[in-house]
Scaffold this active site. Structure first.
Site, PDB file in Angstrom:
ATOM      1  CB  ALA A 205      -0.809  -0.175   0.948  1.00 43.57           C
TER       2      ALA A 205
ATOM      3  CG  HIS B 133       1.759   6.176   2.050  1.00 44.37           C
ATOM      4  ND1 HIS B 133       3.244   6.927   2.223  1.00 44.37           N
ATOM      5  CD2 HIS B 133       1.739   5.824   2.711  1.00 44.37           C
ATOM      6  CE1 HIS B 133       3.816   6.932   3.532  1.00 44.37           C
ATOM      7  NE2 HIS B 133       1.990   5.608   3.668  1.00 44.37           N
TER       8      HIS B 133
ATOM      9  CG  HIS C 160       6.088   3.049   2.021  1.00 47.65           C
ATOM     10  ND1 HIS C 160       4.438   3.551   1.571  1.00 47.65           N
ATOM     11  CD2 HIS C 160       6.174   1.862   2.829  1.00 47.65           C
ATOM     12  CE1 HIS C 160       3.891   2.716   2.759  1.00 47.65           C
ATOM     13  NE2 HIS C 160       5.233   1.836   3.231  1.00 47.65           N
TER      14      HIS C 160
ATOM     15  CD  GLN D 181       3.728  -5.612  12.031  1.00 46.24           C
ATOM     16  OE1 GLN D 181       4.583  -5.689  10.714  1.00 46.24           O
ATOM     17  NE2 GLN D 181       3.810  -4.405  12.162  1.00 46.24           N
TER      18      GLN D 181
ATOM     19  NE  ARG E 298      -3.504   0.115  10.491  1.00 51.79           N
ATOM     20  CZ  ARG E 298      -2.279  -0.166  10.524  1.00 51.79           C
ATOM     21  NH1 ARG E 298      -1.058   0.631  11.204  1.00 51.79           N
ATOM     22  NH2 ARG E 298      -2.401  -1.277  11.335  1.00 51.79           N
TER      23      ARG E 298
HETATM   24  O1  PAF Z   1       6.339  -0.271   9.469  1.00 47.63           O
HETATM   25  C1  PAF Z   1       6.687  -1.173   8.425  1.00 47.63           C
HETATM   26  O2  PAF Z   1       5.087  -1.051   7.466  1.00 47.63           O
HETATM   27  C2  PAF Z   1       6.003  -2.266   9.425  1.00 47.63           C
HETATM   28  O3  PAF Z   1       6.095  -2.644  10.130  1.00 47.63           O
HETATM   29  C3  PAF Z   1       7.347  -3.447   8.864  1.00 47.63           C
HETATM   30  C4  PAF Z   1       8.695  -2.771   9.506  1.00 47.63           C
HETATM   31  C5  PAF Z   1       6.956  -3.522   7.625  1.00 47.63           C
HETATM   32  C6  PAF Z   1       7.433  -4.849   9.462  1.00 47.63           C
HETATM   33  O4  PAF Z   1       6.971  -5.595   9.246  1.00 47.63           O
END
Ligand code: PAF
Length: 288
Positions: A41, A43, A46, A70, A197
């Site tokens: 996802a 954006h 990233h 997580q 989100r």
């Molecule tokens: O920040 C995130 O997107 C996640 O927590 C990560 C570091 C990719 C671990 O799943």
């Protein structure tokens, strides 16, 4: 013609693909491999991590894995946005070399029984207080991503500030031979921190969402001017609640240890906030 990054789905295929990257990275013209861990996802935040990775390393690998460990059972693992084809287009345009996109069964095969349990900043009473399972899941998957890809650099957004501190300490504690690099948060024009989100926000929620950044900015200025931290945090919390948020925390912490801090004299300060607007939980932070 632009080349699509190679998509790797198994650890064996990943290792095979990384071997020539490593050789190229060791050559005079190369600076190794950078990993950008993501849950997809993607954006602009990233994409900024990818751009920074490209400045440092000859080869850039982006991992896309929505990590089940997580998320608590009550959280949004099932509905977390998954936009693989759109993500691939963006990564192709940025000339990323490879995308590491394992299945959950590849990452956590039958019989998987090991967990990394971070302490220190992971038990600061911030995200961990509201998402007690979160840092164990992150530390476990990030350790695996680091050992699978063996990058020289790993890029993390400062938006998830506690995560950045936890992962930085973990890499140091476990003698993982890479440098964790934190990249400043990318924001919308009105200050809202980019997040996968944000797509959950209704128009009305989106309109009040920048309150978090506004309060962080105003609070940082007041603390810098010498106003008492406790009072500034109380008034900031009240502004956030008045805007319609259910506040989890607004805290001033030591920027490295994330321990409570009483004065600017006691070290660099980071302000951290988490709050829910409607069903969406947002987090943000700012240095003083
Ligand atoms: O920040 C995130 O997107 C996640 O927590 C990560 C570091 C990719 C671990 O799943």
């Amino acid at each position: 013609m632009t080349n699509r990054p190679q998509v790797l789905r198994t650890v064996t295929a990943l290792r095979r693909a990384m071997a020539p990257y490593r050789k190229a990275g060791q050559s005079k013209s190369g600076f190794g491999i950078a990993l950008v861990p993501t849950m997809g996802a993607l954006h602009a935040g990233h994409l900024k991590l990818v751009a920074e990775a490209k400045k440092r390393a000859r080869r850039v690998v982006v991992s896309i894995f929505v990590n089940p460990t997580q998320f608590a059972p009550t959280e949004d693992f099932g509905s977390y946005p998954r936009t693989f084809e759109t993500d691939m287009k963006a990564l192709t345009a940025l000339k990323v070399d490879a995308v590491w996109a394992p299945t959950a069964a590849e990452m956590y095969p039958e019989g998987f029984a090991t967990r990394v349990a971070p302490e220190g900043a992971a038990l600061a009473g911030l995200e961990d207080k509201f998402r007690p399972h979160f840092f164990g899941g992150v530390a476990t998957v990030v350790t695996k991503l680091f050992t699978q890809v063996s990058p020289d650099f790993a890029m993390f957004g400062q938006k998830d500030y506690q995560q950045l501190r936890v992962v930085t300490q973990m890499a140091k504690d476990l003698d993982l031979p890479l440098k964790v690099i934190g990249i400043p948060t990318v924001r919308e024009k009105d200050g809202l921190a980019l997040s996968s989100r944000n797509v959950y926000l209704s128009d009305a929620e989106r309109a009040v969402a920048p309150t978090l950044h506004r309060v962080l900015k105003a609070s940082a200025q007041r603390i810098k001017r010498g106003e008492p931290i406790e009072m500034v945090m109380e008034e900031g919390a009240s502004d956030i609640r008045h805007a319609g948020f259910a506040l989890d925390y607004l805290e001033a912490r030591h920027a490295l240890s994330l321990k409570p801090i009483a004065s600017v004299k006691d070290g660099p300060i980071r302000l951290l906030v988490a709050a829910k607007i409607g069903k969406t939980r947002l987090i943000d932070n700012l240095g003083v």
